[in-house]
Design a protein around this motif. Structure first.
Motif, PDB file in Angstrom:
ATOM      1  N   TYR A 146      44.460  42.236  37.575  1.00 32.16           N
ATOM      2  CA  TYR A 146      44.622  43.585  38.121  1.00 32.16           C
ATOM      3  C   TYR A 146      44.784  43.593  39.643  1.00 32.16           C
ATOM      4  O   TYR A 146      45.385  44.498  40.207  1.00 32.16           O
ATOM      5  CB  TYR A 146      43.424  44.462  37.736  1.00 32.16           C
ATOM      6  N   ILE A 147      44.202  42.614  40.300  1.00 35.93           N
ATOM      7  CA  ILE A 147      44.248  42.626  41.764  1.00 35.93           C
ATOM      8  C   ILE A 147      45.225  41.592  42.336  1.00 35.93           C
ATOM      9  O   ILE A 147      45.557  41.627  43.522  1.00 35.93           O
ATOM     10  CB  ILE A 147      42.840  42.429  42.376  1.00 35.93           C
ATOM     11  N   ALA A 148      45.685  40.691  41.458  1.00 33.30           N
ATOM     12  CA  ALA A 148      46.549  39.590  41.916  1.00 33.30           C
ATOM     13  C   ALA A 148      47.806  40.047  42.665  1.00 33.30           C
ATOM     14  O   ALA A 148      48.241  39.359  43.595  1.00 33.30           O
ATOM     15  CB  ALA A 148      46.938  38.706  40.735  1.00 33.30           C
ATOM     16  N   PRO A 149      48.404  41.186  42.302  1.00 33.66           N
ATOM     17  CA  PRO A 149      49.635  41.578  42.998  1.00 33.66           C
ATOM     18  C   PRO A 149      49.444  41.910  44.482  1.00 33.66           C
ATOM     19  O   PRO A 149      50.406  41.878  45.230  1.00 33.66           O
ATOM     20  CB  PRO A 149      50.103  42.831  42.234  1.00 33.66           C
ATOM     21  N   TYR A 150      48.238  42.259  44.893  1.00 35.28           N
ATOM     22  CA  TYR A 150      48.113  42.748  46.272  1.00 35.28           C
ATOM     23  C   TYR A 150      46.895  42.233  47.033  1.00 35.28           C
ATOM     24  O   TYR A 150      46.824  42.381  48.250  1.00 35.28           O
ATOM     25  CB  TYR A 150      48.081  44.282  46.286  1.00 35.28           C
ATOM     26  N   VAL A 151      45.924  41.656  46.354  1.00 37.37           N
ATOM     27  CA  VAL A 151      44.669  41.329  47.054  1.00 37.37           C
ATOM     28  C   VAL A 151      44.958  40.419  48.251  1.00 37.37           C
ATOM     29  O   VAL A 151      45.769  39.499  48.174  1.00 37.37           O
ATOM     30  CB  VAL A 151      43.633  40.704  46.095  1.00 37.37           C
ATOM     31  N   HIS A 152      44.309  40.697  49.369  1.00 36.03           N
ATOM     32  CA  HIS A 152      44.582  39.955  50.609  1.00 36.03           C
ATOM     33  C   HIS A 152      43.760  38.669  50.680  1.00 36.03           C
ATOM     34  O   HIS A 152      44.264  37.622  51.100  1.00 36.03           O
ATOM     35  CB  HIS A 152      44.261  40.844  51.815  1.00 36.03           C
ATOM     36  N   LEU A 153      42.493  38.757  50.282  1.00 30.56           N
ATOM     37  CA  LEU A 153      41.624  37.579  50.308  1.00 30.56           C
ATOM     38  C   LEU A 153      40.502  37.768  49.287  1.00 30.56           C
ATOM     39  O   LEU A 153      39.824  38.794  49.289  1.00 30.56           O
ATOM     40  CB  LEU A 153      41.024  37.390  51.714  1.00 30.56           C
ATOM     41  N   ILE A 154      40.341  36.768  48.423  1.00 32.59           N
ATOM     42  CA  ILE A 154      39.221  36.765  47.473  1.00 32.59           C
ATOM     43  C   ILE A 154      38.123  35.879  48.061  1.00 32.59           C
ATOM     44  O   ILE A 154      38.329  34.679  48.245  1.00 32.59           O
ATOM     45  CB  ILE A 154      39.668  36.244  46.087  1.00 32.59           C
TER      46      ILE A 154
END
Ligand code: PLP
Length: 219
Positions: A77-85
């Motif tokens: 769900y967050i892979a398209p936009y997340v900046h840093l995990i």
């Protein structure tokens, strides 16, 4: 005091080389927009569902940081936009992030989360698992992941010397990792320090502080 002033006050007291992630969990998009409109675009959330909802509602140039424990089935769900995990604490999670990075044709930046506190409940790698994870990463199979450094949370305690010792430990883990990891030039970040301890964290080498209540007020 407005939240914009709160953030300004923190900025004025720390080096401009230290990045501030505004931890916005539990606060509404309207509240976040106050900071956004003042020019701050770096926000951190600890729950995927809340991150998704805010990302959908808010401007697209925000850098969203995932700072909480991340379940593998939610990475997509967050892979398209997340900046840093900030919270990678297993090989399986790293593998999933790599897979979702490939699907989205983007390289996802991550930190390895280390367990530095003396509390059982907190997530994170111990030293052995950390070194093992670096070894696995060095095999070169995670082409859609970039490892930028480490993250850690101190023990919730009044004992400031204990907190300082834990941050020192994280700094040592960082240095050890930097020597071992391939692509070590991009391994530069230490995410440590929250409202109660960010000043100590910066003294001990933090490059990213994750500050919630000192900006937004208590939750
Ligand atoms: C909530 C949270 C923070 C911020 O905590 P404050 O004490 O409000 O600054 C930082 N890091 C993580 C992982 C969090 O969950």
């Amino acid at each position: 005091m407005s939240i914009v002033n709160n953030l300004e006050k923190i900025k004025n007291n720390i080096s401009e080389n230290v990045e501030i992630v505004a931890v916005s969990k539990t606060h509404s998009p309207e509240v976040l927009m106050e900071l956004y409109n003042s020019g701050h675009k770096v926000f951190g959330e600890n729950k995927v569902q809340e991150l998704i909802e805010k990302e959908q509602e808010m401007p697209k140039d925000i850098e969203w940081h995932m700072i909480g424990h991340l379940q593998r089935n939610k990475v997509k769900y967050i892979a398209p936009y997340v900046h840093l995990i900030h919270s990678v604490d297993s090989l399986r999670l790293l593998n999933t992030i790599n897979k979702e990075g490939e699907k989205n044709n983007r390289i996802i930046s991550v930190l390895f989360q280390l367990h530095i506190a003396d509390e059982e409940s907190k997530f994170g790698l111990n030293e052995i698992d950390y070194l093992q994870l670096i070894e696995e990463f060095n095999k070169g199979e995670h082409k859609f992941v970039k490892v930028l450094g480490v993250m850690g949370m101190s023990t919730f305690t009044e004992d400031k010397e204990q907190v300082r010792d834990e941050f020192k430990k994280l700094k040592l883990f960082f240095e050890k990792g930097k020597k071992l990891i391939k692509e070590s030039d991009s391994f530069t970040k230490i995410s440590m320090g929250m409202t109660d301890d960010y000043q100590i964290a910066i003294e001990e080498g933090s490059t990213i502080v994750r500050v919630g209540s000192a900006i937004f007020g208590s939750r």
